[in-house]
Design a protein around this motif. Structure first.
Motif, PDB file in Angstrom:
ATOM      1  N   ALA A  47       0.814  -1.113   0.069  1.00 35.78           N
ATOM      2  CA  ALA A  47      -0.180  -0.060  -0.028  1.00 35.78           C
ATOM      3  C   ALA A  47       0.892   1.107   0.052  1.00 35.78           C
ATOM      4  N   PHE A  48       2.010   1.131   0.696  1.00 35.84           N
ATOM      5  CA  PHE A  48       2.823   2.458   0.842  1.00 35.84           C
ATOM      6  C   PHE A  48       3.954   2.602  -0.378  1.00 35.84           C
ATOM      7  N   TRP A  49       4.019   1.477  -1.208  1.00 29.12           N
ATOM      8  CA  TRP A  49       5.013   1.523  -2.367  1.00 29.12           C
ATOM      9  C   TRP A  49       4.209   1.836  -3.824  1.00 29.12           C
ATOM     10  N   ARG A  50       4.233   3.017  -4.404  1.00 28.68           N
ATOM     11  CA  ARG A  50       3.427   3.622  -5.252  1.00 28.68           C
ATOM     12  C   ARG A  50       4.133   3.219  -6.525  1.00 28.68           C
ATOM     13  N   GLN A  51       5.200   2.401  -6.821  1.00 27.70           N
ATOM     14  CA  GLN A  51       6.001   1.965  -7.993  1.00 27.70           C
ATOM     15  C   GLN A  51       5.594   0.857  -8.405  1.00 27.70           C
ATOM     16  N   SER A  52       4.576   0.650  -9.005  1.00 25.97           N
ATOM     17  CA  SER A  52       4.268  -1.021  -9.254  1.00 25.97           C
ATOM     18  C   SER A  52       5.197  -1.792  -9.921  1.00 25.97           C
ATOM     19  N   GLY A  53       6.064  -1.019 -10.943  1.00 22.17           N
ATOM     20  CA  GLY A  53       7.033  -1.981 -11.890  1.00 22.17           C
ATOM     21  C   GLY A  53       8.140  -2.352 -11.041  1.00 22.17           C
ATOM     22  N   SER A  54       8.585  -1.845  -9.832  1.00 24.09           N
ATOM     23  CA  SER A  54       9.608  -2.109  -9.171  1.00 24.09           C
ATOM     24  C   SER A  54       9.145  -2.849  -7.762  1.00 24.09           C
ATOM     25  N   TYR A  55       7.829  -3.439  -7.701  1.00 25.55           N
ATOM     26  CA  TYR A  55       7.378  -4.179  -6.503  1.00 25.55           C
ATOM     27  C   TYR A  55       7.491  -5.617  -6.766  1.00 25.55           C
ATOM     28  N   ILE A  56       8.190  -6.270  -5.957  1.00 26.04           N
ATOM     29  CA  ILE A  56       8.306  -7.689  -6.004  1.00 26.04           C
ATOM     30  C   ILE A  56       7.457  -8.425  -4.816  1.00 26.04           C
ATOM     31  N   PRO A  57       6.527  -8.842  -4.856  1.00 26.32           N
ATOM     32  CA  PRO A  57       5.522  -9.578  -3.781  1.00 26.32           C
ATOM     33  C   PRO A  57       6.403 -10.988  -3.425  1.00 26.32           C
ATOM     34  N   TYR A  58       6.442 -11.308  -2.105  1.00 25.18           N
ATOM     35  CA  TYR A  58       6.976 -12.134  -1.583  1.00 25.18           C
ATOM     36  C   TYR A  58       5.802 -13.244  -1.073  1.00 25.18           C
ATOM     37  N   ARG A  59       5.308 -14.235  -1.561  1.00 27.29           N
ATOM     38  CA  ARG A  59       4.260 -14.933  -1.316  1.00 27.29           C
ATOM     39  C   ARG A  59       4.471 -16.259  -0.508  1.00 27.29           C
ATOM     40  N   GLY A  60       5.848 -16.688  -0.398  1.00 30.99           N
ATOM     41  CA  GLY A  60       6.311 -17.969   0.135  1.00 30.99           C
ATOM     42  C   GLY A  60       6.265 -18.167   1.612  1.00 30.99           C
ATOM     43  N   THR A  61       6.712 -19.119   2.127  1.00 31.89           N
ATOM     44  CA  THR A  61       6.641 -19.289   3.681  1.00 31.89           C
ATOM     45  C   THR A  61       7.942 -18.726   4.164  1.00 31.89           C
ATOM     46  N   PRO A  62       8.089 -18.323   5.497  1.00 24.16           N
ATOM     47  CA  PRO A  62       9.227 -17.900   6.053  1.00 24.16           C
ATOM     48  C   PRO A  62      10.552 -19.014   5.915  1.00 24.16           C
ATOM     49  N   ASP A  63      10.054 -20.125   5.925  1.00 21.62           N
ATOM     50  CA  ASP A  63      11.304 -21.220   5.517  1.00 21.62           C
ATOM     51  C   ASP A  63      11.859 -21.240   4.195  1.00 21.62           C
ATOM     52  N   ASP A  64      10.893 -20.695   3.223  1.00 21.91           N
ATOM     53  CA  ASP A  64      11.452 -20.466   1.830  1.00 21.91           C
ATOM     54  C   ASP A  64      12.204 -19.298   1.616  1.00 21.91           C
ATOM     55  N   TRP A  65      11.997 -18.238   2.539  1.00 17.47           N
ATOM     56  CA  TRP A  65      12.710 -17.001   2.415  1.00 17.47           C
ATOM     57  C   TRP A  65      14.111 -16.950   2.093  1.00 17.47           C
ATOM     58  N   PRO A  66      15.003 -17.583   2.824  1.00 17.22           N
ATOM     59  CA  PRO A  66      16.481 -17.381   2.496  1.00 17.22           C
ATOM     60  C   PRO A  66      16.906 -18.027   1.086  1.00 17.22           C
ATOM     61  N   ALA A  67      16.304 -18.865   0.776  1.00 19.87           N
ATOM     62  CA  ALA A  67      16.654 -19.429  -0.748  1.00 19.87           C
ATOM     63  C   ALA A  67      16.140 -18.434  -1.690  1.00 19.87           C
ATOM     64  N   GLU A  68      14.816 -17.805  -1.344  1.00 21.68           N
ATOM     65  CA  GLU A  68      14.292 -16.752  -2.482  1.00 21.68           C
ATOM     66  C   GLU A  68      15.208 -15.538  -2.260  1.00 21.68           C
ATOM     67  N   PHE A  69      15.746 -15.226  -1.291  1.00 20.96           N
ATOM     68  CA  PHE A  69      16.439 -13.834  -1.218  1.00 20.96           C
ATOM     69  C   PHE A  69      17.651 -14.198  -2.103  1.00 20.96           C
ATOM     70  N   ASP A  70      18.394 -15.287  -1.842  1.00 23.01           N
ATOM     71  CA  ASP A  70      19.489 -15.521  -2.714  1.00 23.01           C
ATOM     72  C   ASP A  70      19.120 -15.504  -4.337  1.00 23.01           C
ATOM     73  N   ARG A  71      18.068 -15.859  -4.491  1.00 23.08           N
ATOM     74  CA  ARG A  71      17.712 -15.912  -5.831  1.00 23.08           C
ATOM     75  C   ARG A  71      17.741 -14.421  -6.313  1.00 23.08           C
TER      76      ARG A  71
END
Length: 430
Positions: A47-71
């Motif tokens: 809601a507070f990020w008005r630049q849709s083209g640079s927004y990356i939604p993270y929809r995974g689980t907390p356990d998946d975050w480290p691998a997704e962050f590295d990617r």
């Protein structure tokens, strides 16, 4: 120096303070030539990020975050990460991974001398700050290049109402628009619905709480008795949870009241000062009464709601806290202070090492000259005038902090090398 353009810098923003500050900061960095991305973990972030083209939604689980962050780091060619607070789980993991790759980690926090300054550091804040390892002597040596007078804070309070408003609005979005983030888990134990309710309740009850606070403060100031202050913190705040020896604020309160009962002269009183954002999720007033009654201190222990601290500090004999930033106001006035947790200002020159009962009986005074040097060092380095929540505060903050982020040196090294930009007067914040 920042140079004419920052085309090789790629900033990845994670979670920021409630409100539009991170969005405004990213626009300035993009104007400077940098590439900016934002990872959002819930509808409040979006809601507070008005630049849709640079927004990356993270929809995974907390356990998946480290691998997704590295990617993400690989896919976007990230050179810098930007976050607010470094201890919530998704941020702590990101900081670890970024440091392992040699990336620059930009950490924002509430000001160590809040509410008129914001903290900007690299690598970590609070108990993870570089300040923890710096001696006062090192700071004095760095100050040899500067003869700046430490600025006084402005006469008006900060942006507390805006803080409460954006907090309530953020949790409203998470509560009603979070369908796309079904795996989101808040970093605090309280449900989002309860967080929203508490923010809204606190916002609506500001006038009632202000009257209660003024009456309690007046009773203390007109009581004619010597008194000591216990400065409470938010139990769910990361500085308390991660950098203190207590798991609950009640544990701290019990130890303080017991130490006061054992050591303080019988005509002295103890004032329990709540945090300005205390919202009732922990019944601190009831706990204060219970502990005072248990130790036979009825009439000698007072509870005061959050708000301005200055009126109570002016006549206080001493103060105790876990690691609240309010300790800076205590030291600024030359009042004896004892802390229990890790704090950036917990230097032996000006924080007491006495046992608690002995401290309440006869506290040693801090080295005020050493503290003034320490305070001036912070105001020339990591403390940036402005605020996250009010429009004027954000304008003031953005005038300096983007250049600090683009600089090759962090604020502490910049002062040592003589490349730190001069600081502004604070009139624009008031």
């Amino acid at each position: 120096m920042t140079g004419p353009a920052q085309t090789d810098r790629v900033f990845l923003f994670l979670q920021g303070p409630h409100g539009p500050f991170f969005d405004a900061l990213s626009r300035m960095l993009r104007t400077a030539g940098a590439t900016v991305w934002r990872v959002g973990f819930n509808a409040g972030d979006r809601a507070f990020w008005r630049q849709s083209g640079s927004y990356i939604p993270y929809r995974g689980t907390p356990d998946d975050w480290p691998a997704e962050f590295d990617r993400l780091l690989d896919a976007r060619g990230v050179t810098d990460i930007v976050l607010y607070g470094d201890t919530r789980p998704v941020h702590a993991e990101a900081v670890r991974a970024a440091k392992a790759r040699g990336l620059t980690v930009h950490v924002f926090e509430e000001g160590y001398m809040r509410p008129y300054w914001v903290t900007y550091e690299r690598g970590g804040a609070n108990g993870n700050s570089r300040l923890m390892e710096m001696s006062v002597q090192e700071m004095q040596s760095a100050l040899a290049r500067s003869d700046m007078e430490a600025p006084l804070p402005p006469a008006h309070w900060g942006d507390m109402r805006q803080h409460m408003f954006y907090g309530a609005l953020y949790h409203w979005f998470v509560m009603f628009w979070n369908r796309g983030y079904r795996n989101f888990r808040p970093h605090r134990a309280l449900p989002v619905t309860k967080e929203f309710q508490l923010y809204l309740q606190r916002l609506l009850l500001i006038p009632v709480h202000a009257i209660d606070r003024r009456l309690a403060t007046r009773r203390v100031r007109t009581g004619g008795f010597p008194y000591h202050l216990a400065l409470l913190q938010l139990e769910h705040d990361s500085a308390f949870q991660v950098h203190s020896p207590f798991s609950t604020m009640t544990e701290f309160l019990a130890q303080v009241i017991e130490g006061f009962a054992k050591g303080a002269p019988r005509h002295h009183h103890l004032v329990i000062k709540a945090h300005p954002l205390e919202d009732g999720r922990v019944p601190m007033r009831a706990e204060t009464r219970r502990l005072a009654r248990h130790l036979g201190l009825q009439g000698r222990v007072h509870y005061v709601r959050g708000g301005k601290l200055a009126q109570l500090l002016n006549d206080a004999r001493s103060a105790v806290t876990v690691n609240s930033t309010a300790g800076q106001q205590v030291l600024w006035r030359g009042i004896p202070l004892k802390v229990f947790g890790r704090a950036v200002y917990a230097k032996p020159e000006f924080v007491s090492g006495q046992p608690l009962s002995e401290f309440f009986a006869c506290a040693g005074r801090p080295d005020n000259r050493a503290y003034k040097d320490y305070r001036r060092f912070l105001l020339e380095t990591s403390q940036v005038p402005g605020g996250f929540y009010s429009r004027r505060g954000r304008r003031q903050l953005l005038r300096q902090v983007a250049d600090m982020m683009l600089a090759s040196e962090d604020p502490y090294d910049a002062l040592k090398s003589g490349t730190a930009a001069p600081r502004q007067h604070l009139r624009a914040v008031t």
